[in-house]
Write a protein that holds these residues in place. Structure first.
Motif, PDB file in Angstrom:
ATOM      1  N   ILE A  23     -13.872  40.832 -20.820  1.00  0.00           N
ATOM      2  CA  ILE A  23     -15.199  40.049 -20.482  1.00  0.00           C
ATOM      3  C   ILE A  23     -14.679  38.724 -19.734  1.00  0.00           C
ATOM      4  CG2 ILE A  23     -17.297  39.288 -21.175  1.00  0.00           C
ATOM      5  CD1 ILE A  23     -16.873  42.187 -21.354  1.00  0.00           C
ATOM      6  N   GLY A  24     -15.205  38.388 -18.678  1.00  0.00           N
ATOM      7  CA  GLY A  24     -14.917  36.831 -18.019  1.00  0.00           C
ATOM      8  C   GLY A  24     -14.003  37.075 -17.085  1.00  0.00           C
ATOM      9  N   GLU A  25     -13.088  38.137 -16.990  1.00  0.00           N
ATOM     10  CA  GLU A  25     -12.178  38.369 -15.646  1.00  0.00           C
ATOM     11  C   GLU A  25     -12.870  38.662 -14.575  1.00  0.00           C
ATOM     12  OE1 GLU A  25      -9.030  42.236 -15.079  1.00  0.00           O
ATOM     13  OE2 GLU A  25      -9.217  41.575 -17.059  1.00  0.00           O
ATOM     14  N   ARG A  26     -12.321  38.261 -13.263  1.00  0.00           N
ATOM     15  CA  ARG A  26     -12.924  38.332 -12.166  1.00  0.00           C
ATOM     16  C   ARG A  26     -12.896  39.950 -11.544  1.00  0.00           C
ATOM     17  NH1 ARG A  26     -16.319  35.018 -10.634  1.00  0.00           N
ATOM     18  NH2 ARG A  26     -15.549  35.438  -8.268  1.00  0.00           N
ATOM     19  N   PHE A  27     -13.902  40.332 -11.078  1.00  0.00           N
ATOM     20  CA  PHE A  27     -13.951  41.591 -10.716  1.00  0.00           C
ATOM     21  C   PHE A  27     -13.009  41.709  -9.505  1.00  0.00           C
ATOM     22  CE2 PHE A  27     -15.791  44.684  -7.330  1.00  0.00           C
ATOM     23  CZ  PHE A  27     -16.066  45.662  -8.250  1.00  0.00           C
ATOM     24  N   ASP A  28     -12.183  43.221  -9.551  1.00  0.00           N
ATOM     25  CA  ASP A  28     -11.130  43.366  -8.602  1.00  0.00           C
ATOM     26  C   ASP A  28     -11.597  44.792  -8.063  1.00  0.00           C
ATOM     27  OD1 ASP A  28      -9.095  44.085  -6.972  1.00  0.00           O
ATOM     28  OD2 ASP A  28      -7.831  44.003  -8.629  1.00  0.00           O
ATOM     29  N   PRO A  29     -12.154  45.132  -6.694  1.00  0.00           N
ATOM     30  CA  PRO A  29     -12.372  46.095  -6.189  1.00  0.00           C
ATOM     31  C   PRO A  29     -11.301  47.288  -6.110  1.00  0.00           C
ATOM     32  CG  PRO A  29     -12.467  44.558  -4.499  1.00  0.00           C
ATOM     33  CD  PRO A  29     -12.148  43.874  -5.648  1.00  0.00           C
ATOM     34  N   GLN A  30     -10.094  46.858  -6.324  1.00  0.00           N
ATOM     35  CA  GLN A  30      -8.989  47.754  -6.114  1.00  0.00           C
ATOM     36  C   GLN A  30      -8.872  48.259  -7.708  1.00  0.00           C
ATOM     37  OE1 GLN A  30      -7.166  48.200  -3.597  1.00  0.00           O
ATOM     38  NE2 GLN A  30      -8.800  46.740  -2.320  1.00  0.00           N
ATOM     39  N   SER A  31      -9.361  47.948  -8.623  1.00  0.00           N
ATOM     40  CA  SER A  31      -9.071  48.538  -9.773  1.00  0.00           C
ATOM     41  C   SER A  31     -10.450  48.771 -10.839  1.00  0.00           C
ATOM     42  CB  SER A  31      -8.112  47.669 -10.806  1.00  0.00           C
ATOM     43  OG  SER A  31      -8.597  46.681 -11.037  1.00  0.00           O
ATOM     44  N   HIS A  32     -11.560  48.063 -10.212  1.00  0.00           N
ATOM     45  CA  HIS A  32     -12.953  47.982 -10.941  1.00  0.00           C
ATOM     46  C   HIS A  32     -13.968  48.502 -10.268  1.00  0.00           C
ATOM     47  CE1 HIS A  32     -10.928  44.072 -12.624  1.00  0.00           C
ATOM     48  NE2 HIS A  32     -10.967  45.215 -13.496  1.00  0.00           N
ATOM     49  N   GLU A  33     -15.013  49.434 -10.851  1.00  0.00           N
ATOM     50  CA  GLU A  33     -16.072  50.135 -10.305  1.00  0.00           C
ATOM     51  C   GLU A  33     -17.321  49.422 -10.820  1.00  0.00           C
ATOM     52  OE1 GLU A  33     -18.374  54.199  -9.528  1.00  0.00           O
ATOM     53  OE2 GLU A  33     -16.667  54.240 -10.806  1.00  0.00           O
ATOM     54  N   ALA A  34     -17.966  48.631 -10.188  1.00  0.00           N
ATOM     55  CA  ALA A  34     -19.244  47.791 -10.569  1.00  0.00           C
ATOM     56  C   ALA A  34     -20.318  48.754 -10.817  1.00  0.00           C
ATOM     57  CB  ALA A  34     -19.711  46.863  -9.678  1.00  0.00           C
ATOM     58  N   LEU A  58      -1.801  55.892 -12.256  1.00  0.00           N
ATOM     59  CA  LEU A  58      -0.454  56.678 -12.339  1.00  0.00           C
ATOM     60  C   LEU A  58       0.420  55.722 -11.285  1.00  0.00           C
ATOM     61  CD1 LEU A  58       1.161  58.982 -13.283  1.00  0.00           C
ATOM     62  CD2 LEU A  58       0.068  60.270 -11.311  1.00  0.00           C
ATOM     63  N   HIS A  59       1.431  55.442 -12.103  1.00  0.00           N
ATOM     64  CA  HIS A  59       2.415  54.479 -11.444  1.00  0.00           C
ATOM     65  C   HIS A  59       1.738  53.458 -10.186  1.00  0.00           C
ATOM     66  CE1 HIS A  59       5.766  56.945 -12.759  1.00  0.00           C
ATOM     67  NE2 HIS A  59       5.259  57.959 -12.298  1.00  0.00           N
ATOM     68  N   ASP A  60       1.546  53.457  -9.035  1.00  0.00           N
ATOM     69  CA  ASP A  60       0.873  52.660  -8.373  1.00  0.00           C
ATOM     70  C   ASP A  60      -0.410  53.144  -7.717  1.00  0.00           C
ATOM     71  OD1 ASP A  60       2.262  54.203  -6.512  1.00  0.00           O
ATOM     72  OD2 ASP A  60       2.901  52.592  -5.179  1.00  0.00           O
ATOM     73  N   ARG A  61      -0.590  54.376  -8.238  1.00  0.00           N
ATOM     74  CA  ARG A  61      -2.118  54.996  -7.720  1.00  0.00           C
ATOM     75  C   ARG A  61      -3.296  54.968  -8.715  1.00  0.00           C
ATOM     76  NH1 ARG A  61      -1.152  60.947  -5.500  1.00  0.00           N
ATOM     77  NH2 ARG A  61      -1.628  60.115  -3.581  1.00  0.00           N
ATOM     78  N   LEU A  62      -4.316  54.692  -8.363  1.00  0.00           N
ATOM     79  CA  LEU A  62      -5.406  54.622  -9.065  1.00  0.00           C
ATOM     80  C   LEU A  62      -6.030  55.914  -9.184  1.00  0.00           C
ATOM     81  CD1 LEU A  62      -7.717  52.893 -10.405  1.00  0.00           C
ATOM     82  CD2 LEU A  62      -9.025  52.923  -8.231  1.00  0.00           C
ATOM     83  N   LEU A  63      -6.235  56.237 -10.642  1.00  0.00           N
ATOM     84  CA  LEU A  63      -6.705  57.558 -11.057  1.00  0.00           C
ATOM     85  C   LEU A  63      -8.127  57.459 -11.337  1.00  0.00           C
ATOM     86  CD1 LEU A  63      -4.029  58.996 -13.729  1.00  0.00           C
ATOM     87  CD2 LEU A  63      -4.366  59.565 -11.307  1.00  0.00           C
ATOM     88  N   ARG A  64      -8.450  56.571 -11.966  1.00  0.00           N
ATOM     89  CA  ARG A  64     -10.028  56.048 -12.331  1.00  0.00           C
ATOM     90  C   ARG A  64     -10.077  54.571 -12.289  1.00  0.00           C
ATOM     91  NH1 ARG A  64     -13.041  58.071 -17.512  1.00  0.00           N
ATOM     92  NH2 ARG A  64     -12.197  56.081 -18.378  1.00  0.00           N
ATOM     93  N   ALA A  65     -10.869  54.118 -11.666  1.00  0.00           N
ATOM     94  CA  ALA A  65     -11.568  52.727 -11.814  1.00  0.00           C
ATOM     95  C   ALA A  65     -12.132  52.451 -13.223  1.00  0.00           C
ATOM     96  CB  ALA A  65     -12.053  52.285 -10.631  1.00  0.00           C
ATOM     97  N   ALA A  66     -11.859  51.362 -13.729  1.00  0.00           N
ATOM     98  CA  ALA A  66     -12.496  50.919 -14.984  1.00  0.00           C
ATOM     99  C   ALA A  66     -13.883  50.413 -14.317  1.00  0.00           C
ATOM    100  CB  ALA A  66     -11.901  49.539 -15.466  1.00  0.00           C
ATOM    101  N   GLN A  67     -14.831  51.071 -15.508  1.00  0.00           N
ATOM    102  CA  GLN A  67     -16.221  51.094 -14.978  1.00  0.00           C
ATOM    103  C   GLN A  67     -16.881  49.571 -15.725  1.00  0.00           C
ATOM    104  OE1 GLN A  67     -17.688  54.870 -16.274  1.00  0.00           O
ATOM    105  NE2 GLN A  67     -17.358  55.645 -14.225  1.00  0.00           N
TER     106      GLN A  67
END
Length: 78
Positions: A23-34, A58-67
């Motif tokens: 909580i309070g972290e900046r949104f990063d579209p590379q690893s987060h889904e709003a 998985l290593h450097d590949r996004l499997l699922r973004a954090a919601q």
């Protein structure tokens, strides 16, 4: 809790990392889904205000973004 720890240990052994935003972290579209946006006093636009689900890499590949929920620009007092 022990089964979750075992799962995470096995996943880590195979190169899967958990994306666990704070909580309070900046949104990063590379690893987060709003999932939603809401004006929250005392926050900046783009701050994470709620985490619904962790994500996975998985290593450097996004499997699922954090919601996450993200703060929008707070309404001006007018």
């Amino acid at each position: 809790a022990q089964r979750v720890d075992q799962f995470l240990a096995i996943a880590d052994k195979h190169g899967i990392k958990v994306i666990d935003p704070a909580i309070g972290e900046r949104f990063d579209p590379q690893s987060h889904e709003a999932m939603f946006e809401a004006p929250v006093p005392g926050t900046r636009a783009g701050d994470i205000i709620q985490v619904m689900a962790n994500g996975f890499m998985l290593h450097d590949r996004l499997l699922r973004a954090a919601q996450v929920g993200v703060s929008s620009t707070p309404a001006s007092a007018g």
